[in-house]
Design a protein around this motif. Structure first.
Motif, short mmCIF file in Angstrom:
data_model
loop_
_atom_site.label_atom_id
_atom_site.label_comp_id
_atom_site.label_asym_id
_atom_site.label_seq_id
_atom_site.Cartn_x
_atom_site.Cartn_y
_atom_site.Cartn_z
N ASP A 1 0.89 -1.23 0.03
CA ASP A 1 -0.07 0.05 0.08
C ASP A 1 0.87 1.33 -0.09
O ASP A 1 0.53 2.37 -0.60
CB ASP A 1 -0.81 -0.06 1.14
CG ASP A 1 -2.21 -0.85 1.01
OD1 ASP A 1 -1.65 -2.20 1.44
OD2 ASP A 1 -3.09 -0.69 0.69
N GLN B 1 0.66 4.11 -2.69
CA GLN B 1 0.53 5.73 -2.26
C GLN B 1 1.62 6.49 -2.82
O GLN B 1 1.51 7.61 -3.60
CB GLN B 1 0.23 5.63 -0.82
CG GLN B 1 -0.88 5.22 -0.36
CD GLN B 1 -1.21 5.52 1.17
OE1 GLN B 1 -0.56 6.37 1.74
NE2 GLN B 1 -2.02 4.72 1.83
N TYR C 1 -6.95 3.98 -4.93
CA TYR C 1 -6.48 4.98 -4.02
C TYR C 1 -6.43 6.36 -5.06
O TYR C 1 -6.64 7.46 -4.28
CB TYR C 1 -4.89 4.75 -3.97
CG TYR C 1 -4.56 3.97 -2.65
CD1 TYR C 1 -4.81 4.64 -1.29
CD2 TYR C 1 -4.03 2.57 -2.41
CE1 TYR C 1 -4.54 3.81 0.00
CE2 TYR C 1 -3.88 2.18 -1.27
CZ TYR C 1 -4.12 2.76 -0.27
OH TYR C 1 -3.89 1.96 0.96
N LEU D 1 -9.46 7.92 -4.11
CA LEU D 1 -9.55 8.51 -2.69
C LEU D 1 -8.96 9.80 -2.78
O LEU D 1 -9.37 10.77 -2.08
CB LEU D 1 -8.78 7.59 -1.56
CG LEU D 1 -8.58 8.02 -0.47
CD1 LEU D 1 -9.69 8.44 0.59
CD2 LEU D 1 -7.53 7.38 0.35
N ILE E 1 -4.53 14.87 7.49
CA ILE E 1 -5.07 14.48 6.00
C ILE E 1 -5.54 15.94 5.37
O ILE E 1 -5.11 16.29 4.27
CB ILE E 1 -6.04 13.61 6.03
CG1 ILE E 1 -5.80 12.28 6.17
CG2 ILE E 1 -7.19 13.81 4.72
CD1 ILE E 1 -5.29 11.57 4.88
N LYS F 1 4.69 11.19 7.48
CA LYS F 1 4.42 10.48 6.21
C LYS F 1 3.74 9.05 6.60
O LYS F 1 2.99 8.60 5.99
CB LYS F 1 5.88 10.09 5.67
CG LYS F 1 6.11 10.77 4.51
CD LYS F 1 7.20 10.41 3.75
CE LYS F 1 7.58 10.83 2.59
NZ LYS F 1 8.76 10.66 1.70
N LEU G 1 0.10 9.52 7.68
CA LEU G 1 -0.70 9.91 6.63
C LEU G 1 -0.82 8.67 5.74
O LEU G 1 -1.98 8.30 5.12
CB LEU G 1 0.01 10.76 5.53
CG LEU G 1 -0.09 12.41 6.06
CD1 LEU G 1 0.86 13.26 5.16
CD2 LEU G 1 -1.45 12.83 5.72
N TYR G 2 0.13 7.69 5.65
CA TYR G 2 -0.14 6.55 4.91
C TYR G 2 -1.16 5.53 5.65
O TYR G 2 -2.00 4.89 4.89
CB TYR G 2 1.31 6.00 5.00
CG TYR G 2 1.12 4.50 4.76
CD1 TYR G 2 1.00 3.87 3.65
CD2 TYR G 2 1.75 3.76 5.90
CE1 TYR G 2 0.98 2.32 3.40
CE2 TYR G 2 1.91 2.17 5.95
CZ TYR G 2 1.47 1.69 4.59
OH TYR G 2 1.52 0.44 4.41
N ARG H 1 -4.76 7.12 5.16
CA ARG H 1 -5.16 6.73 3.77
C ARG H 1 -5.56 5.38 3.64
O ARG H 1 -6.69 5.06 2.92
CB ARG H 1 -4.22 7.02 2.65
CG ARG H 1 -3.94 8.48 2.41
CD ARG H 1 -3.02 8.60 1.24
NE ARG H 1 -2.41 9.76 1.45
CZ ARG H 1 -1.15 10.08 1.74
NH1 ARG H 1 -0.35 9.10 1.92
NH2 ARG H 1 -0.61 11.32 1.82
N ILE H 2 -5.08 4.27 4.26
CA ILE H 2 -5.35 3.10 4.14
C ILE H 2 -6.71 2.99 5.10
O ILE H 2 -7.88 2.28 4.46
CB ILE H 2 -4.40 2.08 4.99
CG1 ILE H 2 -3.17 2.15 4.09
CG2 ILE H 2 -4.79 0.66 5.08
CD1 ILE H 2 -2.10 1.12 4.71
N LEU I 1 -9.25 5.31 5.35
CA LEU I 1 -10.06 6.04 4.35
C LEU I 1 -10.63 4.80 3.34
O LEU I 1 -11.42 4.97 3.05
CB LEU I 1 -9.58 7.25 3.98
CG LEU I 1 -9.27 8.40 4.90
CD1 LEU I 1 -8.76 9.56 4.36
CD2 LEU I 1 -10.69 8.61 5.65
N LYS I 2 -9.30 4.26 2.54
CA LYS I 2 -9.74 3.41 1.51
C LYS I 2 -10.57 2.36 1.80
O LYS I 2 -11.47 2.00 1.26
CB LYS I 2 -8.36 2.98 0.74
CG LYS I 2 -8.44 2.35 -0.26
CD LYS I 2 -7.52 1.62 -0.80
CE LYS I 2 -7.60 0.16 0.08
NZ LYS I 2 -6.55 -0.63 -0.10
#
Ligand SMILES: [Zn+2]
Lengths: 155, 190
Positions: free
Chosen positions: A8, A12, A41, A44, B142, B167, B170-171, B174-175, B177-178
């Motif tokens: 992932d 990203q 992604y 998103l 975010i 970083k 944020l990573y 995003r996981i 959220l996805k």
């Protein structure tokens, strides 16, 4: 086909252009699983950028400025009180210290002729005037320095 | 070049205020209000608290303006005050800043009822709901990264967190959220 899928983190980073790796591009062209994941992604990130930024229902500037003005007023009142308090205290202290000396100073004048007394008072007045003029001049120069020059910031 | 421009106008504004023009601070508020709002609104919910926080942040900025060193943009400096003040507020209330990442199950319950499943919700709305469920710090990061489009370095100055940590947060955000979005669409298809 590579049996190890992209992480992932790699997906990203690839989308956000944080890394440029040809092996990622190659893998995405052959692996439909990772292609789907990268599209998720992409969706998103595209959607996040479409979100409108939040605002408060109240007027932030007016609210915060009111608070600051209240604070500034309180502060200047306090400063003024301290200034006058100190001045009055100093005046009282100086005058109470000088009370014992007043009769002795007056005694000097009793023994002199009127002409000498007038001369002494005249000299005293001239010196006083000179001092006052000098203090005023200095005050003006300093005020100009503070309020005029500082408008142009020193870089 | 653009940085120098920032520093120059910051210097003019700050000098003017320090010379006694208190009203000049309104310009500072107008210029930074949007950024500060993002930080405070993402980490808190109660409007009264938000009002208190906004007043607190700008009063602190005003009181400490003479100690501002022009080493960063004025907006970054104030955003840092905003961030620290808000984090303090959360800690006083014992609200976890990062907390346990919200489980997908929780989100699932929210979208499970037939009513919301039949309504075709806009992607942005789904995402807004998902972001709202993120831990306060993730939400803020975010927002600063994707909405305010600030570089990692500036976010690091605002939050006092190392760039690497930002970083990785944020990573992870995003996981989450996805996964939330995927779950929403899957439950909608059922
Ligand atoms: Zn793959």
């Amino acid at each position: 086909m590579n049996s190890i899928h992209l992480t992932d983190e790699m997906l990203q980073a690839y989308l956000l252009k944080e890394i440029h790796d040809d092996s990622i591009v190659t893998h995405l062209t052959v692996c439909s699983t990772c292609k789907d994941r990268v599209e998720e992604y992409r969706f998103l990130i595209d959607s996040v950028q479409k979100i409108e930024t939040e605002t408060f229902s109240f007027n932030v500037t007016a609210l915060a400025m009111n608070n600051i003005m209240r604070y500034a007023k309180r502060k200047s009142k306090k400063q003024e009180l301290t200034f006058w308090g100190l001045l009055i205290f100093l005046l009282i202290a100086i005058s109470s210290f000088s009370i014992p000396f007043i009769p002795r100073i007056l005694a000097i004048f009793y023994s002199q002729s009127i002409l000498t007394i007038l001369l002494v008072i005249g000299t005293g007045l001239v010196v006083l005037l000179f001092l006052v003029a000098d203090i005023t001049r200095q005050y003006k120069t300093k005020k100009d320095k503070i309020f005029k020059n500082n408008l142009q910031p020193i870089l | 070049m653009s940085n120098e421009g920032y520093y120059f106008s910051d210097k003019v504004i700050v000098t003017n205020i320090l010379n006694g023009n208190i009203q000049g601070f309104a310009i500072v508020i107008k210029n930074t209000e949007k950024l500060v709002t993002q930080i405070v609104s993402k980490m808190t919910i109660n409007e009264d608290d938000q009002k208190d926080l906004m007043q607190d942040i700008y009063l602190k900025a005003y009181q400490n303006l003479s100690s501002f060193q022009f080493k960063s943009k004025l907006s970054t400096w104030i955003a840092n005050i905003a961030y620290n003040t808000t984090i303090n507020y959360l800690q006083k209330r014992k609200i976890p800043v990062i907390g346990i990442a919200n489980t997908i199950e929780e989100k699932f319950i929210a979208t499970e009822n037939p009513e919301s499943a039949t309504i075709k919700t806009e992607a942005v709305e789904i995402l807004n709901a998902a972001i709202a469920k993120l831990p306060p710090l993730y939400k803020t990061l975010i927002t600063l990264y994707h909405l305010e489009e600030l570089p990692n370095k500036e976010i690091s100055e605002i939050t006092n967190l190392p760039e690497g940590t930002i970083k990785s947060y944020l990573y992870r955000a995003r996981i989450i959220l996805k996964d939330n979005i995927n779950h929403h669409y899957k439950s909608e298809q059922l």
